[in-house]
Each structure stands twice: as C-alpha cells, then as structure tokens.
Scaffold this motif. Structure first.
Motif, mmCIF file in Angstrom:
data_model
loop_
_atom_site.group_PDB
_atom_site.id
_atom_site.type_symbol
_atom_site.label_atom_id
_atom_site.label_comp_id
_atom_site.label_asym_id
_atom_site.label_seq_id
_atom_site.Cartn_x
_atom_site.Cartn_y
_atom_site.Cartn_z
ATOM 1 N N ARG A 156 0.829 -1.205 0.000
ATOM 2 C CA ARG A 156 0.000 0.000 0.000
ATOM 3 C C ARG A 156 0.862 1.253 0.000
ATOM 4 O O ARG A 156 1.819 1.366 0.765
ATOM 5 C CB ARG A 156 -0.902 0.021 1.239
ATOM 6 C CG ARG A 156 -1.951 -1.067 1.296
ATOM 7 C CD ARG A 156 -2.663 -1.020 2.635
ATOM 8 N NE ARG A 156 -1.716 -1.297 3.728
ATOM 9 C CZ ARG A 156 -1.952 -0.999 5.006
ATOM 10 N NH1 ARG A 156 -3.077 -0.402 5.353
ATOM 11 N NH2 ARG A 156 -1.073 -1.303 5.934
ATOM 12 N N SER A 157 0.514 2.183 -0.828
ATOM 13 C CA SER A 157 1.189 3.481 -0.813
ATOM 14 C C SER A 157 0.554 4.362 0.258
ATOM 15 O O SER A 157 -0.666 4.525 0.304
ATOM 16 C CB SER A 157 1.068 4.159 -2.175
ATOM 17 O OG SER A 157 1.561 5.490 -2.102
ATOM 18 N N LEU A 158 1.394 4.913 1.129
ATOM 19 C CA LEU A 158 0.916 5.855 2.138
ATOM 20 C C LEU A 158 1.016 7.291 1.646
ATOM 21 O O LEU A 158 0.610 8.216 2.348
ATOM 22 C CB LEU A 158 1.723 5.690 3.436
ATOM 23 C CG LEU A 158 1.637 4.318 4.106
ATOM 24 C CD1 LEU A 158 2.453 4.321 5.396
ATOM 25 C CD2 LEU A 158 0.194 3.923 4.386
ATOM 26 N N LEU A 208 -0.057 8.810 11.265
ATOM 27 C CA LEU A 208 -0.751 7.529 11.138
ATOM 28 C C LEU A 208 -0.232 6.590 12.218
ATOM 29 O O LEU A 208 0.959 6.583 12.528
ATOM 30 C CB LEU A 208 -0.480 6.906 9.760
ATOM 31 C CG LEU A 208 -0.879 7.717 8.522
ATOM 32 C CD1 LEU A 208 -0.365 7.019 7.268
ATOM 33 C CD2 LEU A 208 -2.391 7.885 8.455
ATOM 34 N N LEU A 210 -0.025 2.580 12.904
ATOM 35 C CA LEU A 210 -0.155 1.328 12.156
ATOM 36 C C LEU A 210 0.365 0.154 12.982
ATOM 37 O O LEU A 210 1.144 0.344 13.928
ATOM 38 C CB LEU A 210 0.625 1.427 10.840
ATOM 39 C CG LEU A 210 0.141 2.515 9.857
ATOM 40 C CD1 LEU A 210 1.115 2.677 8.715
ATOM 41 C CD2 LEU A 210 -1.242 2.182 9.347
ATOM 42 N N SER A 214 3.903 -3.948 10.423
ATOM 43 C CA SER A 214 4.040 -3.256 9.137
ATOM 44 C C SER A 214 5.517 -3.192 8.717
ATOM 45 O O SER A 214 6.396 -2.956 9.537
ATOM 46 C CB SER A 214 3.490 -1.829 9.233
ATOM 47 O OG SER A 214 2.143 -1.824 9.639
ATOM 48 N N PHE A 216 7.770 -1.039 6.169
ATOM 49 C CA PHE A 216 7.720 0.178 5.371
ATOM 50 C C PHE A 216 8.853 0.194 4.350
ATOM 51 O O PHE A 216 9.966 -0.284 4.628
ATOM 52 C CB PHE A 216 7.865 1.413 6.270
ATOM 53 C CG PHE A 216 6.792 1.550 7.308
ATOM 54 C CD1 PHE A 216 5.580 2.148 7.003
ATOM 55 C CD2 PHE A 216 6.992 1.072 8.595
ATOM 56 C CE1 PHE A 216 4.589 2.275 7.957
ATOM 57 C CE2 PHE A 216 6.013 1.201 9.557
ATOM 58 C CZ PHE A 216 4.806 1.798 9.240
#
Length: 272
Positions: A156-158, A208, A210, A214, A216
């Motif tokens: 997913r692109s943040l 954010l 998370l 996760s 990154f």
C-alpha cells in the motif's frame, strides 16, 4: 537478579555524573560487583564480555545510546536521571543504591519496549542497518533544505511526504521528536508504529498509527539523510530506498514503583 558485572554509560558533561558514578562504585564494591565505565560519546567497539546489566548516568540521550548497546547484548537497562524531565531515566541520583538493591532482589517491573530497524535496500549502495528506540527519521540534508519521501506499507502506498521529512516512531518515541512534530502520545508498551510528517508542504497530511508488523519502504525522491534516535546514519540520494520495520530485539527497561520512579502518565502531565 544475579549481578556480577555492570556496564555504566555516563555523560561526563553532566555536573553530577562523577558524584553518581562514585555512589554506584561504592555500592558495587560492598556487593562485590565489577563496574565497567564507558563514556556516552564513546563509539568504539565494546570489548567487555559477561555483562549482566546496563546502567546509564545522564539524560534520555545517554539512555538511548545505552539502550542500543543493551539491545545488541540482550541485557536489561536502568536509567539514572541527571537532567530535567526524563521519560526513560526515572531513577534520581538520590535513589541509585535503593534502585540497584531492588534489582538484586527482583523487586522491579521489566517493560519490553519495541525497537525499530532500518536497512538500506537496492544494489546501488552497500547495505547498512541500524536500530532505534525512539524513531528513524528521514530528513532533509544540510545542503538541501527540503526533501521528499515516498512511503509504502507493504503493497500500500501511504503517499508522498514533501517538506522537512518524515518520522517512523515507536510508542516510546511518541513523546520525543514525534511529539514535537504534532504526533499522538502512545502508551509506551503498546505494539504499534507511528508515521509522523515533519513540516509537510501539503495540506491534510497527518500522523498515522499502524500495526508493528508493518514493513515500510521509504524511497527518497530528493536528497535526504537517515537519523536513528537523532544520530546521522547514512545519506540517501534520489531513488535510494530504506526498509523500516520492528527490530528483532527489544529494549528491556527496568522500572520501579514510587518513590523511586514516577509512572509514564505522571511524566506526560509534567509536559503541560
């Protein structure tokens, strides 16, 4: 806890460091415990073996350096506060002996604080790794006063973070640099990671929270430098990438109840 050898990391720029060290030495001599002293600014390899505990004398900055060594050696750590407000260094100089007595009798709480790891990826640069207790920062360089970091969590692109940079912080780090940047305060034993932008040149960009699982991927779109708990680690040229995730080894922080050390929320209230 069976203590035979203690590593003491001291900030000798603090006026009270010598007094604190002498008190610790006298206590250790009576107990038959060896003391190994290392300056907080010393970055040379640690040659001592068979250590049982790390004690830092200074502020939270000295503690962060000690926590890095303690995590590498898988040792618990105690922070003695010689500064002002100390979220991590909760033992006052007047309580050094009583705190260490409680360590000997296992009269303490052991908090597991997650650490964060960063690793350079790609074939264009040598692989470098680092860990931090508070945060990994991707910030602008001294030459380039603006950077831009594109951030992904898994597939997913943040989004892109143009501005001064972006922080990936732990719950422990939520009351450090990330708090100054407008991030949320997170109870330090929670299992999560925080993404906080630094002076973003974009409306609507917010912090954010998370899951700690996760992974990154941070891609530099403009020149940037990587900071681990505020210390420069590496430079990123445009196109270079960094993988950031929860570190394998945590910081094992020894905590004491009143009157030796205040709890986390007491420290938070003191901020205001």
């Amino acid at each position: 806890m069976n203590l035979r050898k203690i590593l003491v990391i001291a900030n000798f720029a603090k006026p009270q460091s010598e007094i604190a060290l002498e008190r610790l030495r006298r206590w250790a001599t009576v107990k038959g415990i060896s003391i190994v002293v290392r300056a907080g600014l010393d970055s040379s390899p640690l040659l001592e073996k068979d250590l049982d505990l790390v004690v830092t004398l200074g502020g939270d900055g000295t503690f962060l350096k000690g926590a890095r060594i303690a995590a590498e050696l898988d040792l618990p750590i105690v922070g003695v506060n010689l500064g002002s407000l100390g979220f991590l260094t909760s033992v006052g100089i007047e309580n050094i002996e009583s705190a260490l007595e409680q360590v000997l009798t296992d009269s303490f709480a052991l908090e597991t604080r997650i650490r964060i790891e960063a690793r350079s990826v790609g074939a264009t640069a040598p692989i470098k790794t680092c860990t931090a207790l508070n945060e990994i920062g991707l910030v602008h360089t001294e030459i380039s006063r603006r950077t831009e970091i594109e951030l992904f969590a898994g597939e997913r692109s943040l989004g892109s973070y143009p501005g001064d940079g972006v922080l990936i912080a732990t719950p422990t780090g939520s009351t450090a640099y990330a708090l100054s940047a407008g991030g949320p305060i997170i109870e330090p034993t929670m299992d999560c990671l925080i993404v906080t932008p630094l002076a973003p040149h974009r409306l609507g960009v917010r912090s954010l929270v998370l899951p700690s699982a996760s992974v990154f991927l941070a891609v530099a779109r403009r020149p940037a430098q990587v900071l681990a708990d505020g210390d420069p680690v590496m430079a990123l040229s445009p196109g270079m990438a960094l993988e950031i995730c929860k570190a394998a080894r945590p910081t094992r922080l020894i905590r004491f109840g009143a009157p030796i050390g205040p709890d986390f929320w007491t420290m938070v209230r003191r901020l205001s």
